[in-house]
Design an enzyme around this catalytic site. Structure first.
Site, PDB file in Angstrom:
ATOM      1  N   ASP A  86      21.566   2.008 -11.573  1.00 42.49           N
ATOM      2  CA  ASP A  86      21.145   2.695 -12.798  1.00 42.49           C
ATOM      3  C   ASP A  86      22.246   3.530 -13.452  1.00 42.49           C
ATOM      4  O   ASP A  86      21.997   4.289 -14.401  1.00 42.49           O
ATOM      5  CB  ASP A  86      19.899   3.543 -12.521  1.00 42.49           C
ATOM      6  CG  ASP A  86      18.692   2.650 -12.301  1.00 42.49           C
ATOM      7  OD1 ASP A  86      18.596   1.621 -12.993  1.00 42.49           O
ATOM      8  OD2 ASP A  86      17.865   2.953 -11.421  1.00 42.49           O
ATOM      9  N   ASP A 101      14.756  -4.228 -14.014  1.00 46.01           N
ATOM     10  CA  ASP A 101      15.207  -3.029 -14.728  1.00 46.01           C
ATOM     11  C   ASP A 101      16.713  -3.088 -15.023  1.00 46.01           C
ATOM     12  O   ASP A 101      17.197  -2.463 -15.966  1.00 46.01           O
ATOM     13  CB  ASP A 101      14.955  -1.746 -13.912  1.00 46.01           C
ATOM     14  CG  ASP A 101      13.656  -1.746 -13.140  1.00 46.01           C
ATOM     15  OD1 ASP A 101      13.186  -2.837 -12.761  1.00 46.01           O
ATOM     16  OD2 ASP A 101      13.125  -0.664 -12.883  1.00 46.01           O
ATOM     17  N   GLY A 104      10.232 -13.528  -4.679  1.00 46.23           N
ATOM     18  CA  GLY A 104       9.930 -12.390  -5.544  1.00 46.23           C
ATOM     19  C   GLY A 104       9.033 -11.385  -4.830  1.00 46.23           C
ATOM     20  O   GLY A 104       8.163 -11.779  -4.047  1.00 46.23           O
ATOM     21  N   THR A 108       7.485  -6.959  -5.224  1.00 46.77           N
ATOM     22  CA  THR A 108       7.402  -5.815  -6.141  1.00 46.77           C
ATOM     23  C   THR A 108       7.798  -4.541  -5.418  1.00 46.77           C
ATOM     24  O   THR A 108       7.794  -4.491  -4.182  1.00 46.77           O
ATOM     25  CB  THR A 108       5.995  -5.664  -6.733  1.00 46.77           C
ATOM     26  OG1 THR A 108       6.086  -4.827  -7.896  1.00 46.77           O
ATOM     27  CG2 THR A 108       5.004  -5.060  -5.742  1.00 46.77           C
ATOM     28  N   ARG A 163       5.949  -2.288 -16.908  1.00 42.92           N
ATOM     29  CA  ARG A 163       7.251  -1.744 -17.299  1.00 42.92           C
ATOM     30  C   ARG A 163       8.367  -2.743 -17.001  1.00 42.92           C
ATOM     31  O   ARG A 163       9.340  -2.835 -17.746  1.00 42.92           O
ATOM     32  CB  ARG A 163       7.526  -0.394 -16.640  1.00 42.92           C
ATOM     33  CG  ARG A 163       8.723   0.282 -17.272  1.00 42.92           C
ATOM     34  CD  ARG A 163       8.762   1.786 -17.130  1.00 42.92           C
ATOM     35  NE  ARG A 163       8.965   2.273 -15.794  1.00 42.92           N
ATOM     36  CZ  ARG A 163       8.033   2.847 -15.041  1.00 42.92           C
ATOM     37  NH1 ARG A 163       6.792   2.996 -15.476  1.00 42.92           N
ATOM     38  NH2 ARG A 163       8.312   3.300 -13.832  1.00 42.92           N
ATOM     39  N   TRP A 179      11.110  -4.039 -19.613  1.00 45.11           N
ATOM     40  CA  TRP A 179      12.582  -4.078 -19.453  1.00 45.11           C
ATOM     41  C   TRP A 179      13.093  -5.472 -19.828  1.00 45.11           C
ATOM     42  O   TRP A 179      14.178  -5.621 -20.394  1.00 45.11           O
ATOM     43  CB  TRP A 179      12.999  -3.744 -18.023  1.00 45.11           C
ATOM     44  CG  TRP A 179      12.732  -2.350 -17.521  1.00 45.11           C
ATOM     45  CD1 TRP A 179      12.188  -2.028 -16.307  1.00 45.11           C
ATOM     46  CD2 TRP A 179      13.028  -1.081 -18.153  1.00 45.11           C
ATOM     47  NE1 TRP A 179      12.120  -0.655 -16.153  1.00 45.11           N
ATOM     48  CE2 TRP A 179      12.624  -0.055 -17.273  1.00 45.11           C
ATOM     49  CE3 TRP A 179      13.589  -0.728 -19.381  1.00 45.11           C
ATOM     50  CZ2 TRP A 179      12.756   1.298 -17.577  1.00 45.11           C
ATOM     51  CZ3 TRP A 179      13.716   0.626 -19.696  1.00 45.11           C
ATOM     52  CH2 TRP A 179      13.308   1.621 -18.802  1.00 45.11           C
TER      53      TRP A 179
HETATM   54  N1  GLY Z   1      13.909   1.878 -13.450  1.00 44.21           N
HETATM   55  C1  GLY Z   1      12.886   2.501 -12.691  1.00 44.21           C
HETATM   56  C2  GLY Z   1      11.575   2.489 -13.370  1.00 44.21           C
HETATM   57  O1  GLY Z   1      11.404   1.866 -14.411  1.00 44.21           O
HETATM   58  O2  GLY Z   1      10.688   3.124 -12.843  1.00 44.21           O
END
Ligand code: GLY
Length: 386
Positions: free
Chosen positions: A90, A152, A210, A212, A224, A228
């Site tokens: 990040d 993300d 895959g 989660t 979310r 992204w």
């Molecule tokens: N990138 C971490 C989240 O979206 O929670």
């Protein structure tokens, strides 16, 4: 629209009040609807606050916002120098919205250099196995986290694409393109839904499967994560011109918009059972509202899905303002209620979350004022390559 302008004015006034209230600390998530939890510069979320300060500066021209944002860049310099909690991908979120934003807005050379050093730091996460990938979390070889990519990461790639353009060093672009390609191939499913994360064998790069982390189940679609994907693939298209990324962004956006409840704001996972208590994730809808604008900027004028995407954008943003924002409540520190960070982990499942506030403000400012955030340079004209 008047309501959108009021929403921006309200948000800018709130950010101004918060500059004093936060006292040099960083807002992270709400505390049960109360004030923001304040943290040091040591999380993945710290870039969103300076990002909001830069947006407010661009909107208002008030130097107080720029002064506050520049102080934050200094804190990011310290963070990089001391390597404070940077063992994750990040770094792109963090330095795009702080140092890179300062370079874009004020043209300060030392901010540009800091952002380039951050891009180098992100490249330390490159793993060679099986053709290469950017490992999301933890150190190389880590038993639990090694071999993992997550969706993300698409929003971390603009730092690498930008660094490639700035320096002429192809290694940045090659890594970003490879990561976007892996994400498209392994994290996006045939029906345009998505996995949150995907695991590769650390030794030979063989795909394993895959999973989660924050979604409802391994095979579900965490809203979310889907968001992204919508924004991240549209940005990958801007930087590469590869039509596959634009198509993927659009297909993921249509999947998202066609599964929204009546008020046009997403639940936290598209596969979570819906009952009166099911949490929303307003931040997912805010990210999509920003990402749809990037997507629409690139889609041809005669694309048959344009009007559905445009209606989805305006319905979402207006619902966020009317039903989720704190407009008119002078006590609230956050801009957007009912974000969810990590529902199964019971971490801020229904609260202010700072990235929700950032993307809500970015989406509003782009829609009303053409201020587009800090993912690519301002001189990248409409539809142009960044
Ligand atoms: N990138 C971490 C989240 O979206 O929670």
């Amino acid at each position: 629209m008047r309501m959108r302008k009021q929403a921006i004015e309200d948000a800018v006034a709130r950010v101004r009040r918060n500059m004093d209230a936060f006292g040099g600390k960083f807002p992270h998530v709400g505390s049960g609807g109360g004030p923001y939890e304040r943290i040091e510069n040591e999380d993945w979320t710290n870039g969103f606050w300076p990002g909001m300060l830069w947006l407010c500066y661009e909107y208002s021209g008030d130097g107080a916002f720029a002064d506050a944002a520049r102080k934050v860049t200094e804190s990011f310099r310290q963070r990089l120098e001391h390597n404070t909690v940077l063992d994750h991908h990040d770094i792109g979120f963090l330095y795009s919205l702080s140092a890179k934003a300062e370079w874009f807005v004020l043209g300060h050379e030392d901010a540009r250099e800091l952002a380039l050093r951050a891009a180098d730091k992100l490249m330390e996460r490159w793993r060679e196995a099986g053709g290469g990938y950017i490992q999301a979390w933890g150190p190389a070889g880590d038993e639990a986290q090694g071999g993992r990519i997550i969706i993300d990461c698409l929003l971390n790639l603009p730092l690498l694409f930008w660094a490639a353009n700035e320096t002429g060093e192809e290694r940045f672009r090659q890594a970003a393109v490879r990561q976007a390609e892996l994400t498209r191939r392994y994290l996006v499913r045939g029906d345009d839904s998505s996995y949150h994360t995907f695991i590769f064998n650390q030794e030979n790069g063989e795909p394993i499967g895959g999973t989660t982390h924050q979604g409802y189940s391994n095979g579900s679609t965490w809203t979310r994560g889907q968001a992204w994907g919508v924004y991240g693939f549209a940005l990958a298209y801007r930087y590469t011109g590869d039509q596959a990324y634009l198509d993927t962004s659009k297909r993921m956006a249509l999947y998202f918009l066609r599964r929204l409840p009546e008020d046009h704001v997403a639940y936290w996972d598209f596969h979570a059972p819906v009952c009166p208590d099911t949490y929303r994730d307003s931040s997912a809808s805010a990210i999509v509202a920003a990402g749809l604008q990037e997507l629409l900027e690139h889609l041809p004028a005669d694309d048959s899905d344009r009007s559905e995407l445009w209606s989805g954008l305006t319905a979402s943003i207006d619902s966020l303002i009317e039903r989720y924002s704190t407009m008119g409540d002078p006590e609230a520190e956050g801009l957007l209620r009912h974000g969810s960070y990590y529902v199964r982990g019971n971490i801020a499942p229904d609260d202010f979350i700072i990235w929700g506030d950032y993307y809500y403000l970015e989406a509003l400012m782009r829609l009303e004022r053409g201020i587009r955030g800090y993912w690519y340079p301002p001189q990248a004209d409409r539809g142009g390559r960044a």
